[in-house]
Scaffold this motif. Sequence first.
Motif, PDB file in Angstrom:
ATOM      1  N   ILE A  26      -6.092   9.800   0.511  1.00 48.25           N
ATOM      2  CA  ILE A  26      -7.361   9.529   1.193  1.00 48.25           C
ATOM      3  C   ILE A  26      -7.804   8.096   0.933  1.00 48.25           C
ATOM      4  O   ILE A  26      -8.146   7.346   1.841  1.00 48.25           O
ATOM      5  CB  ILE A  26      -8.446  10.517   0.742  1.00 48.25           C
ATOM      6  N   GLY A  27      -7.748   7.710  -0.354  1.00 48.95           N
ATOM      7  CA  GLY A  27      -8.158   6.350  -0.699  1.00 48.95           C
ATOM      8  C   GLY A  27      -7.273   5.310  -0.041  1.00 48.95           C
ATOM      9  O   GLY A  27      -7.769   4.323   0.513  1.00 48.95           O
ATOM     10  N   MET A  56       0.832  -1.194   0.000  1.00 47.00           N
ATOM     11  CA  MET A  56       0.000   0.000   0.000  1.00 47.00           C
ATOM     12  C   MET A  56       0.871   1.251   0.000  1.00 47.00           C
ATOM     13  O   MET A  56       0.716   2.140  -0.843  1.00 47.00           O
ATOM     14  CB  MET A  56      -0.836  -0.050   1.282  1.00 47.00           C
ATOM     15  N   PHE A 105      -6.006  16.680  -8.181  1.00 44.42           N
ATOM     16  CA  PHE A 105      -6.953  15.637  -7.770  1.00 44.42           C
ATOM     17  C   PHE A 105      -6.213  14.437  -7.211  1.00 44.42           C
ATOM     18  O   PHE A 105      -6.581  13.867  -6.183  1.00 44.42           O
ATOM     19  CB  PHE A 105      -7.792  15.183  -8.963  1.00 44.42           C
ATOM     20  N   LEU A 106      -5.146  14.076  -7.918  1.00 41.08           N
ATOM     21  CA  LEU A 106      -4.381  12.896  -7.519  1.00 41.08           C
ATOM     22  C   LEU A 106      -3.790  13.085  -6.131  1.00 41.08           C
ATOM     23  O   LEU A 106      -3.886  12.206  -5.277  1.00 41.08           O
ATOM     24  CB  LEU A 106      -3.262  12.705  -8.534  1.00 41.08           C
ATOM     25  N   THR A 160      -6.701  12.856  -3.644  1.00 44.51           N
ATOM     26  CA  THR A 160      -7.503  11.645  -3.496  1.00 44.51           C
ATOM     27  C   THR A 160      -6.683  10.399  -3.191  1.00 44.51           C
ATOM     28  O   THR A 160      -7.143   9.535  -2.468  1.00 44.51           O
ATOM     29  CB  THR A 160      -8.300  11.388  -4.775  1.00 44.51           C
ATOM     30  N   ASN A 161      -5.461  10.307  -3.737  1.00 41.92           N
ATOM     31  CA  ASN A 161      -4.697   9.077  -3.541  1.00 41.92           C
ATOM     32  C   ASN A 161      -4.424   8.776  -2.073  1.00 41.92           C
ATOM     33  O   ASN A 161      -4.689   7.660  -1.627  1.00 41.92           O
ATOM     34  CB  ASN A 161      -3.385   9.141  -4.321  1.00 41.92           C
ATOM     35  N   ARG A 169      -7.176   1.323   6.536  1.00 36.03           N
ATOM     36  CA  ARG A 169      -7.932   1.260   7.793  1.00 36.03           C
ATOM     37  C   ARG A 169      -8.928   0.105   7.756  1.00 36.03           C
ATOM     38  O   ARG A 169      -9.042  -0.676   8.698  1.00 36.03           O
ATOM     39  CB  ARG A 169      -8.676   2.573   8.014  1.00 36.03           C
ATOM     40  N   ALA A 214      -8.134   5.032   3.616  1.00 30.20           N
ATOM     41  CA  ALA A 214      -9.417   4.350   3.842  1.00 30.20           C
ATOM     42  C   ALA A 214      -9.259   2.845   3.669  1.00 30.20           C
ATOM     43  O   ALA A 214      -9.715   2.060   4.512  1.00 30.20           O
ATOM     44  CB  ALA A 214     -10.465   4.894   2.874  1.00 30.20           C
ATOM     45  N   ILE A 215      -8.555   2.440   2.613  1.00 32.51           N
ATOM     46  CA  ILE A 215      -8.408   1.003   2.377  1.00 32.51           C
ATOM     47  C   ILE A 215      -7.559   0.364   3.478  1.00 32.51           C
ATOM     48  O   ILE A 215      -7.876  -0.718   3.975  1.00 32.51           O
ATOM     49  CB  ILE A 215      -7.783   0.749   0.995  1.00 32.51           C
TER      50      ILE A 215
END
Lengths: 71, 286
Positions: free
Chosen positions: B79-80, B35, B72-73, B76-77, B86, B83-84
Amino acid sequence: MLLVIIRFLKGPTLPDRVTAFDLFTTLVIASIAIFSLTWENVNFLDVAVVLSLIAFLGALSFAYYIFKRKD
Amino acid sequence: MLIDIISTILITTGSLFMLIASIGILKLPDFYTRMSAITKASTLGLGLVLLGISLLFDQIGVFAKAFIIISFLMLTNPIGAHAIARAAYKQKIKLSGKTIIDELLSLAQKASKQETAWLRNKTNVEIAEELVYTIIRLPASHGGSYSKALEIAHEILKIDPATGYRVAGVIYSKMGRFEKAEKHLEQACELCKYSHKATFALVNFYVENNLPNRALNVIEAAMKIHPENFDFPIKAIHIAFDFEVSNKFAIWCCNKIIEQSHVTPTEYLLQASSFKRYFVERSMGK
């Protein structure tokens, strides 16, 4: 891309596949950008913008799904 | 010509980073390392590629699009990925055997160890207090709950009321129930005649809730009972300094420390004298 696809097929868990998919979309965005360069067509970059947004939404919704999923 | 070279270098390094990310996702031992590898490397790689392409096209529109994608990248990257990761940790996806630090797990183990010690010896208040603080810090998924902590606090209350009220007050303040926390902590202070721990618990509670004047009042009351303790005036000085309130009391505290210079530790004496100069200057300025 091939390496990422191997990881996607190997797994071994769902989060692994989700991250592999995330990286795959990033690679696709990069290839779209390079295609737009070789064909000298700026409009392809719009596709890249949309794809980056969709990738983010997909990753988040997968994370939500994993979070809520029962074993 | 120069732009061509620069953008070629940028695109090449970007592709190289993405290749490294792809190798990383295949070769690294467990999910979390994969990750971290792919998030950072792929963000940088894509950013570089887009930058190089926008340089080559040399149009405002392309610049704008590349800028949009990059920003955007960058938003968002992470954050995503967070989230994954966690969600994966919550699903107890295994870490690789080489991982050294797993803070949450070690905290949970500490809690269970303290709990067994507490169950074996129900008169030891100190163990119970430690256990309560550990339970408060744990998230709900690993057995941390306020009601459980409160139950233990009530058991402490039967053995040692002052400690029990203090622990209960701390729990309530973490739960965000201001009035109950205040009541319990005040009771603890009265019961043990403003002992060091109880007073500091109440003072810190007021400081966290941005009520410096009340905290200073508590310290004043404590100093009347324990004039020989120098931690109280120093704490009062720090509060007055942080919140910029109550010059008079702060200067009085400084004087009190300086007066008793034959018994105060040197460190406190130095602090008091330098703070006093600051407070005096501030009161002149006003």
